[in-house]
Design a protein around this motif. Sequence first.
Motif, short mmCIF file in Angstrom:
data_model
loop_
_atom_site.label_atom_id
_atom_site.label_comp_id
_atom_site.label_asym_id
_atom_site.label_seq_id
_atom_site.Cartn_x
_atom_site.Cartn_y
_atom_site.Cartn_z
N PRO A 166 0.42 -1.27 -0.19
CA PRO A 166 -0.12 0.55 -0.12
C PRO A 166 0.82 1.28 -0.24
O PRO A 166 2.38 1.60 0.71
CB PRO A 166 -0.64 -0.26 1.40
CG PRO A 166 -0.05 -1.13 1.89
CD PRO A 166 0.32 -2.04 1.24
N LYS A 167 0.28 2.21 -0.49
CA LYS A 167 0.97 3.05 -0.79
C LYS A 167 1.84 4.20 0.92
O LYS A 167 2.64 4.24 0.75
CB LYS A 167 -0.51 4.89 -0.99
CG LYS A 167 0.76 6.23 -1.25
CD LYS A 167 -0.32 6.78 -1.71
CE LYS A 167 0.03 8.23 -2.11
NZ LYS A 167 -0.93 9.22 -2.98
N VAL A 168 0.62 3.72 1.64
CA VAL A 168 1.18 4.02 3.52
C VAL A 168 2.36 3.79 3.34
O VAL A 168 3.82 3.77 4.43
CB VAL A 168 0.22 4.00 4.10
CG1 VAL A 168 -0.04 2.92 4.09
CG2 VAL A 168 1.31 4.31 6.28
N VAL A 169 2.78 2.23 2.66
CA VAL A 169 3.88 1.39 3.24
C VAL A 169 4.77 2.26 2.00
O VAL A 169 6.21 2.12 2.97
CB VAL A 169 4.51 0.15 3.81
CG1 VAL A 169 5.22 -0.77 3.07
CG2 VAL A 169 2.70 -0.67 4.42
N MET A 170 4.23 2.79 1.19
CA MET A 170 5.99 3.15 -0.31
C MET A 170 5.98 3.84 0.86
O MET A 170 7.49 4.44 0.49
CB MET A 170 5.02 3.26 -1.00
CG MET A 170 5.91 3.68 -2.64
SD MET A 170 5.06 3.58 -3.83
CE MET A 170 3.56 4.98 -3.77
N LEU A 171 5.39 5.20 1.01
CA LEU A 171 5.73 6.32 1.72
C LEU A 171 6.66 6.43 2.19
O LEU A 171 7.29 7.26 2.90
CB LEU A 171 4.24 7.55 2.03
CG LEU A 171 3.51 7.98 0.84
CD1 LEU A 171 2.76 8.33 1.17
CD2 LEU A 171 4.86 8.33 0.35
N ALA A 172 6.19 5.38 3.72
CA ALA A 172 6.76 4.56 5.28
C ALA A 172 8.40 4.57 4.35
O ALA A 172 9.91 4.59 5.08
CB ALA A 172 6.56 3.67 5.62
N CYS A 173 8.78 3.59 3.26
CA CYS A 173 9.69 3.34 2.70
C CYS A 173 10.72 4.02 2.63
O CYS A 173 12.11 4.42 3.19
CB CYS A 173 9.52 2.50 1.60
SG CYS A 173 9.19 0.73 2.31
N LYS A 174 9.73 5.35 2.00
CA LYS A 174 11.16 6.49 1.33
C LYS A 174 11.30 7.14 1.89
O LYS A 174 12.67 7.91 2.17
CB LYS A 174 9.80 6.80 0.37
CG LYS A 174 9.53 6.49 -0.97
CD LYS A 174 8.62 7.99 -2.24
CE LYS A 174 8.50 6.58 -3.21
NZ LYS A 174 7.39 7.59 -4.37
N ALA A 175 9.99 7.40 3.59
CA ALA A 175 10.41 8.78 4.65
C ALA A 175 12.06 7.82 4.70
O ALA A 175 12.86 8.20 5.48
CB ALA A 175 9.46 8.79 5.39
N LEU A 176 11.85 6.61 5.57
CA LEU A 176 13.28 5.84 5.83
C LEU A 176 14.55 6.19 5.22
O LEU A 176 15.42 6.48 6.24
CB LEU A 176 12.79 4.10 6.66
CG LEU A 176 11.73 4.10 7.40
CD1 LEU A 176 11.81 2.65 7.25
CD2 LEU A 176 12.37 4.36 8.75
N GLU A 177 14.18 6.20 3.70
CA GLU A 177 15.42 6.09 3.20
C GLU A 177 16.02 7.42 3.50
O GLU A 177 17.69 7.73 3.73
CB GLU A 177 15.00 5.91 1.70
CG GLU A 177 16.35 5.55 1.25
CD GLU A 177 16.85 5.18 0.06
OE1 GLU A 177 17.47 4.60 -0.79
OE2 GLU A 177 15.40 4.64 -0.69
N MET A 178 15.39 8.69 3.27
CA MET A 178 15.73 9.77 3.22
C MET A 178 16.04 9.91 5.15
O MET A 178 17.16 10.84 4.73
CB MET A 178 13.76 10.76 3.47
CG MET A 178 14.28 11.21 1.80
SD MET A 178 12.37 11.77 1.57
CE MET A 178 12.61 13.52 1.89
N GLU A 179 15.84 9.66 6.04
CA GLU A 179 15.61 9.99 7.46
C GLU A 179 17.70 8.99 7.43
O GLU A 179 18.24 9.73 8.10
CB GLU A 179 14.91 9.13 8.16
CG GLU A 179 15.52 9.53 9.25
CD GLU A 179 15.68 10.21 9.95
OE1 GLU A 179 15.95 10.90 11.58
OE2 GLU A 179 14.88 11.50 9.72
N ARG A 180 17.43 7.99 6.90
CA ARG A 180 18.83 7.28 6.67
C ARG A 180 19.81 8.13 6.01
O ARG A 180 21.36 8.30 6.58
CB ARG A 180 19.57 6.00 5.77
CG ARG A 180 18.09 5.05 7.33
CD ARG A 180 19.06 4.12 7.46
NE ARG A 180 18.11 2.76 8.39
CZ ARG A 180 18.36 1.64 8.19
NH1 ARG A 180 18.98 1.32 7.27
NH2 ARG A 180 17.72 1.18 9.28
#
Length: 149
Positions: free
Chosen positions: A129-143
Amino acid sequence: MSDKYPRIKAVEACGETRLKVDFGRDGVREVDLSEFATGKKAVLRDEAAFAAVRVGEYGASVEWPGIGLEVGGDALWRMSERQFGNAMRPEDFKAWRKRLGLTQAATAKELGITRRAVIYYEQGARIIPKVVMLACKALEMERERQRAA
């Protein structure tokens, strides 16, 4: 987002490898089958053959009876979700996990989901789902932000 896929009410060819699929109350969507129409399924690139599409039994699929091909409604729904930006592709999810150097268990912990869900996502058995997709992007940006600091 549920893993219960809507039934197909109507279908029509509307381009080289594009279908207009009526999913009833879930809306009408154009789905591009160009990635699907390869190998033995490249026959779908023939305009006349492709135009012969019809709704399969009980609205669970679309089919081309003259050439003996069928695509399940669940596959069409997943394709449309990905093409509309509402879901992540399994191969992109797995590449993201590997890029971050995460195991499936660590991915589950980071995203707050089960390891089984991670496996389903990577296998394409469930829509990501989109929410997981967005969480993945956010985690990568945070790293990346942490590395730059």
